[in-house]
Design an enzyme around this catalytic site. Structure first.
Site, PDB file in Angstrom:
ATOM      1  N   GLN A  13      33.478  13.620  37.561  1.00  0.00           N
ATOM      2  CA  GLN A  13      34.937  13.536  37.462  1.00  0.00           C
ATOM      3  C   GLN A  13      35.551  14.858  36.975  1.00  0.00           C
ATOM      4  OE1 GLN A  13      37.708  10.438  35.216  1.00  0.00           O
ATOM      5  NE2 GLN A  13      36.956  11.925  33.744  1.00  0.00           N
ATOM      6  N   ASP A  14      35.098  15.341  35.813  1.00  0.00           N
ATOM      7  CA  ASP A  14      35.722  16.535  35.227  1.00  0.00           C
ATOM      8  C   ASP A  14      35.415  17.771  36.055  1.00  0.00           C
ATOM      9  OD1 ASP A  14      36.335  14.722  33.285  1.00  0.00           O
ATOM     10  OD2 ASP A  14      35.422  15.819  31.615  1.00  0.00           O
ATOM     11  N   ALA A  82      27.593  19.147  32.863  1.00  0.00           N
ATOM     12  CA  ALA A  82      26.518  18.257  33.307  1.00  0.00           C
ATOM     13  C   ALA A  82      25.985  17.445  32.136  1.00  0.00           C
ATOM     14  CB  ALA A  82      25.382  19.071  33.927  1.00  0.00           C
ATOM     15  N   THR A 126      31.957  15.637  22.614  1.00  0.00           N
ATOM     16  CA  THR A 126      32.575  14.322  22.796  1.00  0.00           C
ATOM     17  C   THR A 126      32.955  13.636  21.489  1.00  0.00           C
ATOM     18  OG1 THR A 126      31.991  12.037  23.406  1.00  0.00           O
ATOM     19  CG2 THR A 126      30.171  13.505  23.041  1.00  0.00           C
ATOM     20  N   GLU A 128      32.345  10.717  20.953  1.00  0.00           N
ATOM     21  CA  GLU A 128      31.221   9.818  20.602  1.00  0.00           C
ATOM     22  C   GLU A 128      30.466  10.338  19.381  1.00  0.00           C
ATOM     23  OE1 GLU A 128      29.111   6.979  21.675  1.00  0.00           O
ATOM     24  OE2 GLU A 128      31.115   6.387  22.259  1.00  0.00           O
ATOM     25  N   TYR A 150      23.035   8.817  23.351  1.00  0.00           N
ATOM     26  CA  TYR A 150      23.944   9.776  24.000  1.00  0.00           C
ATOM     27  C   TYR A 150      24.664  10.616  22.944  1.00  0.00           C
ATOM     28  CZ  TYR A 150      28.293  11.407  26.172  1.00  0.00           C
ATOM     29  OH  TYR A 150      29.356  12.176  26.582  1.00  0.00           O
ATOM     30  N   LYS A 154      24.368  14.625  22.161  1.00  0.00           N
ATOM     31  CA  LYS A 154      25.560  15.474  22.290  1.00  0.00           C
ATOM     32  C   LYS A 154      25.859  16.208  20.976  1.00  0.00           C
ATOM     33  CE  LYS A 154      27.446  15.189  26.466  1.00  0.00           C
ATOM     34  NZ  LYS A 154      27.995  16.316  27.242  1.00  0.00           N
TER      35      LYS A 154
HETATM   36  P1  NAP Z   1      30.338  12.341  35.106  1.00  0.00           P
HETATM   37  O1  NAP Z   1      31.421  12.020  36.070  1.00  0.00           O
HETATM   38  O2  NAP Z   1      29.330  11.303  34.799  1.00  0.00           O
HETATM   39  O3  NAP Z   1      29.586  13.649  35.634  1.00  0.00           O
HETATM   40  C1  NAP Z   1      28.369  14.065  35.088  1.00  0.00           C
HETATM   41  C2  NAP Z   1      27.822  15.205  35.910  1.00  0.00           C
HETATM   42  O4  NAP Z   1      26.578  15.644  35.352  1.00  0.00           O
HETATM   43  C3  NAP Z   1      27.528  14.843  37.375  1.00  0.00           C
HETATM   44  O5  NAP Z   1      27.912  15.925  38.183  1.00  0.00           O
HETATM   45  C4  NAP Z   1      26.008  14.694  37.398  1.00  0.00           C
HETATM   46  O6  NAP Z   1      25.432  14.987  38.649  1.00  0.00           O
HETATM   47  C5  NAP Z   1      25.626  15.795  36.412  1.00  0.00           C
HETATM   48  N1  NAP Z   1      24.265  15.650  35.884  1.00  0.00           N
HETATM   49  C6  NAP Z   1      23.686  14.551  35.332  1.00  0.00           C
HETATM   50  N2  NAP Z   1      22.426  14.823  34.950  1.00  0.00           N
HETATM   51  C7  NAP Z   1      22.184  16.119  35.274  1.00  0.00           C
HETATM   52  C8  NAP Z   1      21.075  16.985  35.142  1.00  0.00           C
HETATM   53  N3  NAP Z   1      19.910  16.572  34.639  1.00  0.00           N
HETATM   54  N4  NAP Z   1      21.188  18.268  35.574  1.00  0.00           N
HETATM   55  C9  NAP Z   1      22.338  18.694  36.134  1.00  0.00           C
HETATM   56  N5  NAP Z   1      23.425  17.925  36.315  1.00  0.00           N
HETATM   57  C10 NAP Z   1      23.352  16.656  35.884  1.00  0.00           C
HETATM   58  O7  NAP Z   1      30.957  12.808  33.718  1.00  0.00           O
HETATM   59  P2  NAP Z   1      32.435  13.342  33.370  1.00  0.00           P
HETATM   60  O8  NAP Z   1      33.256  12.202  32.934  1.00  0.00           O
HETATM   61  O9  NAP Z   1      32.901  14.248  34.442  1.00  0.00           O
HETATM   62  O10 NAP Z   1      32.122  14.165  32.031  1.00  0.00           O
HETATM   63  C11 NAP Z   1      31.822  15.560  32.088  1.00  0.00           C
HETATM   64  C12 NAP Z   1      31.164  15.966  30.789  1.00  0.00           C
HETATM   65  O11 NAP Z   1      32.038  15.713  29.696  1.00  0.00           O
HETATM   66  C13 NAP Z   1      29.879  15.219  30.454  1.00  0.00           C
HETATM   67  O12 NAP Z   1      29.024  16.127  29.810  1.00  0.00           O
HETATM   68  C14 NAP Z   1      30.321  14.137  29.491  1.00  0.00           C
HETATM   69  O13 NAP Z   1      29.255  13.747  28.657  1.00  0.00           O
HETATM   70  C15 NAP Z   1      31.419  14.872  28.749  1.00  0.00           C
HETATM   71  N6  NAP Z   1      32.501  14.047  28.195  1.00  0.00           N
HETATM   72  C16 NAP Z   1      33.199  13.212  29.007  1.00  0.00           C
HETATM   73  C17 NAP Z   1      34.253  12.485  28.484  1.00  0.00           C
HETATM   74  C18 NAP Z   1      35.069  11.549  29.346  1.00  0.00           C
HETATM   75  O14 NAP Z   1      35.777  10.716  28.779  1.00  0.00           O
HETATM   76  N7  NAP Z   1      35.021  11.680  30.661  1.00  0.00           N
HETATM   77  C19 NAP Z   1      34.613  12.631  27.133  1.00  0.00           C
HETATM   78  C20 NAP Z   1      33.887  13.519  26.355  1.00  0.00           C
HETATM   79  C21 NAP Z   1      32.841  14.244  26.894  1.00  0.00           C
HETATM   80  P3  NAP Z   1      25.126  13.821  39.743  1.00  0.00           P
HETATM   81  O15 NAP Z   1      26.399  13.699  40.546  1.00  0.00           O
HETATM   82  O16 NAP Z   1      24.003  14.392  40.506  1.00  0.00           O
HETATM   83  O17 NAP Z   1      24.769  12.580  38.974  1.00  0.00           O
HETATM   84  O1  G4F Z   2      34.158   3.307  29.238  1.00  0.00           O
HETATM   85  P1  G4F Z   2      33.000   3.338  28.339  1.00  0.00           P
HETATM   86  O2  G4F Z   2      31.668   3.115  28.932  1.00  0.00           O
HETATM   87  O3  G4F Z   2      33.097   4.740  27.586  1.00  0.00           O
HETATM   88  P2  G4F Z   2      32.511   5.307  26.201  1.00  0.00           P
HETATM   89  O4  G4F Z   2      31.307   4.571  25.778  1.00  0.00           O
HETATM   90  O5  G4F Z   2      33.642   5.384  25.248  1.00  0.00           O
HETATM   91  O6  G4F Z   2      32.039   6.775  26.644  1.00  0.00           O
HETATM   92  C1  G4F Z   2      32.886   7.613  27.417  1.00  0.00           C
HETATM   93  O7  G4F Z   2      33.701   8.368  26.548  1.00  0.00           O
HETATM   94  C2  G4F Z   2      32.974   9.273  25.687  1.00  0.00           C
HETATM   95  C3  G4F Z   2      34.021   9.981  24.815  1.00  0.00           C
HETATM   96  O8  G4F Z   2      34.266   9.197  23.674  1.00  0.00           O
HETATM   97  C4  G4F Z   2      32.201  10.245  26.548  1.00  0.00           C
HETATM   98  F1  G4F Z   2      31.540  11.143  25.755  1.00  0.00           F
HETATM   99  C5  G4F Z   2      31.223   9.495  27.427  1.00  0.00           C
HETATM  100  O9  G4F Z   2      30.556  10.414  28.288  1.00  0.00           O
HETATM  101  C6  G4F Z   2      32.007   8.509  28.296  1.00  0.00           C
HETATM  102  O10 G4F Z   2      32.812   9.236  29.180  1.00  0.00           O
HETATM  103  O11 G4F Z   2      33.179   2.268  27.168  1.00  0.00           O
HETATM  104  C7  G4F Z   2      34.337   2.225  26.383  1.00  0.00           C
HETATM  105  C8  G4F Z   2      34.335   0.980  25.527  1.00  0.00           C
HETATM  106  C9  G4F Z   2      33.050   0.740  24.741  1.00  0.00           C
HETATM  107  O12 G4F Z   2      33.418   0.368  23.430  1.00  0.00           O
HETATM  108  C10 G4F Z   2      32.380  -0.432  25.430  1.00  0.00           C
HETATM  109  O13 G4F Z   2      31.589  -1.262  24.572  1.00  0.00           O
HETATM  110  O14 G4F Z   2      34.465  -0.155  26.385  1.00  0.00           O
HETATM  111  C11 G4F Z   2      33.601  -1.179  25.921  1.00  0.00           C
HETATM  112  N1  G4F Z   2      33.317  -2.085  27.046  1.00  0.00           N
HETATM  113  C12 G4F Z   2      33.616  -3.404  27.066  1.00  0.00           C
HETATM  114  N2  G4F Z   2      33.184  -3.949  28.207  1.00  0.00           N
HETATM  115  C13 G4F Z   2      32.692  -1.779  28.175  1.00  0.00           C
HETATM  116  C14 G4F Z   2      32.601  -2.959  28.918  1.00  0.00           C
HETATM  117  N3  G4F Z   2      32.201  -0.599  28.636  1.00  0.00           N
HETATM  118  C15 G4F Z   2      31.640  -0.597  29.861  1.00  0.00           C
HETATM  119  N4  G4F Z   2      31.180   0.567  30.357  1.00  0.00           N
HETATM  120  N5  G4F Z   2      31.515  -1.751  30.618  1.00  0.00           N
HETATM  121  C16 G4F Z   2      31.978  -2.949  30.191  1.00  0.00           C
HETATM  122  O15 G4F Z   2      31.864  -3.959  30.873  1.00  0.00           O
END
Ligand code: NAP
Ligand code: G4F
Length: 339
Positions: A13-14, A82, A126, A128, A150, A154
């Site tokens: 996504q990002d 990643a 994050t 988290e 996770y 991180k």
């Molecule tokens: P995402 O959609 O799950 O994308 C993750 C990316 O990492 C994908 O391109 C995936 O590739 C790649 N990847 C996974 N394992 C890998 C590996 N072993 N080597 C190289 N690439 C790998 O996540 P996102 O939401 O865009 O988040 C981007 C980053 O921000 C992540 O590091 C996440 O932990 C962090 N983050 C996200 C949030 C959020 O709310 N979205 C908040 C805080 C931090 P494939 O397509 O091949 O699976």
């Molecule tokens: O959407 P979630 O899976 O996101 P979570 O665990 O907050 O993690 C995301 O945000 C982090 C930043 O704080 C990133 F670092 C991480 O990579 C990712 O992008 O869950 C959010 C909340 C949790 O409390 C979970 O227990 O939703 C609650 N939840 C309730 N029902 C659920 C569900 N989560 C998921 N995935 N699926 C459910 O059915």
């Protein structure tokens, strides 16, 4: 000369939103993708930029692969997005999460130190890491107490980024980002799972959507706003750590309601605990039910960020609020159903 950026995790996504932003700013963008029989570029195609990117095969667990990519090119900016990013599955694959999300960061940083110490580096940290929060709202000074493999991995990635900045003078910044979502969000994360489930219901496939803990609260923003903050961090004279957040926290239950209202589903909540359900007011049909399978071994119950430092130093502001975000995602899934 064009600025050159490497984005790991570009297929996520990002990665997709950041690539679009950097291309609009005139960068040459190299996208690191995992080797597979069918390279994943769906999100980049949706944004209409898949052909504007140079691709390299890359895996954060393959040291020599990282060495070759960093050694053979000169990047002005390297964004490490990643990760194994789904918290729920990190209990199933804790060693893999540690390897990719923790050790992967030092593999990359050590190559930068060796071959290209002048490159600027962004680490995707994050909220988290705050986990069992010690104080609310959370900012850059709030202690960490991660609650998942996770989050633990991180936290290592965050501190090794700080350490390489302090040890070797690398321009390495860590963005402590609270949850950010979009119509490109992965379908296993709760927001997208909700908007896909509601779109399916509204389109007539009236299968109840099964969720876990509805009481958890998240500070949700729009991913498009957050990638702008990442870029701004790397434009600063000195590297630093920044929280990006909206400053508003919302229970999962309310996100369901906002998304449902946006596509014309009025809900009535009944029951408590595992018996809680959301019914469609008009028909009495079950829209949402609880499945304890989605409960986590340890939960992060509340996240609420304070992005005052990013506002003051980066001039960064989130533009999209949670209601608008839920409506944007629900409408997109409704319009594009079947996904
Ligand atoms: P995402 O959609 O799950 O994308 C993750 C990316 O990492 C994908 O391109 C995936 O590739 C790649 N990847 C996974 N394992 C890998 C590996 N072993 N080597 C190289 N690439 C790998 O996540 P996102 O939401 O865009 O988040 C981007 C980053 O921000 C992540 O590091 C996440 O932990 C962090 N983050 C996200 C949030 C959020 O709310 N979205 C908040 C805080 C931090 P494939 O397509 O091949 O699976
Ligand atoms: O959407 P979630 O899976 O996101 P979570 O665990 O907050 O993690 C995301 O945000 C982090 C930043 O704080 C990133 F670092 C991480 O990579 C990712 O992008 O869950 C959010 C909340 C949790 O409390 C979970 O227990 O939703 C609650 N939840 C309730 N029902 C659920 C569900 N989560 C998921 N995935 N699926 C459910 O059915």
């Amino acid at each position: 000369m064009k600025m050159r950026a490497l984005i790991t995790g570009i297929s996520g996504q990002d990665g997709a939103y950041l690539a679009k932003l950097l291309l609009e700013k005139g960068y040459h963008v190299t996208g690191a993708v995992r080797r597979s029989s069918h390279p994943e570029t769906t999100r980049l195609q949706k944004l209409g930029i898949a052909d504007d990117i140079e691709y390299v095969y890359f895996d954060l667990i393959e040291t020599n692969n990282i060495i070759r990519i960093i050694r053979d090119s000169t990047f002005d900016e390297i964004y490490n997005l990643a990760a194994q990013s789904f918290v729920g599955s990190s209990w199933e694959q804790p060693v893999y999460a540690a390897d990719v999300n923790g050790l992967g960061v030092v593999r990359l940083l050590d190559c930068i130190r060796t071959f290209t110490p002048q490159s600027r580096f962004y680490q995707a940290s994050t909220s988290e890491m705050f986990g069992l929060v010690r104080s609310t709202p959370q900012n850059e000074d709030t202690p960490f107490h991660p609650r998942s493999p996770y989050g633990v991995a991180k936290t290592y990635g965050h501190y090794i980024t700080v350490n390489y900045r302090e040890s070797f003078g690398i321009h390495a910044s860590s963005g402590i980002l609270f949850n950010h979502e979009s119509p490109l969000r992965g379908s296993e994360f709760v927001t997208r799972k909700i908007t896909l489930g509601l779109a399916r219901f509204a389109r007539g496939e009236q299968v109840p959507l099964a969720l876990g803990n509805l009481d958890a609260k998240r500070d949700w923003g729009f991913a498009g706003d957050y990638v702008e903050g990442m870029w701004r961090m790397l434009q600063q004279e000195t590297a630093d750590d920044y929280v990006l957040a909206t400053g508003v926290t919302t229970p999962i239950r309310d996100f369901v309601r906002f998304a449902a209202e946006a596509i014309g589903i009025e809900l009535e909540w009944t029951g408590t605990g595992e018996a809680e359900q959301a019914l469609e007011r008009k028909t009495g049909k079950v829209v949402v039910q609880i499945n304890p399978r989605f409960y986590r071994p340890a939960e992060v119950s509340l996240l609420l960020g304070d992005a005052a430092k990013a506002r003051a130093k980066l001039g960064w502001e989130p533009k999209v609020g949670v209601r608008e975000l839920a409506a944007m995602m629900a409408q997109a899934d409704f319009d594009n159903w079947p996904a």
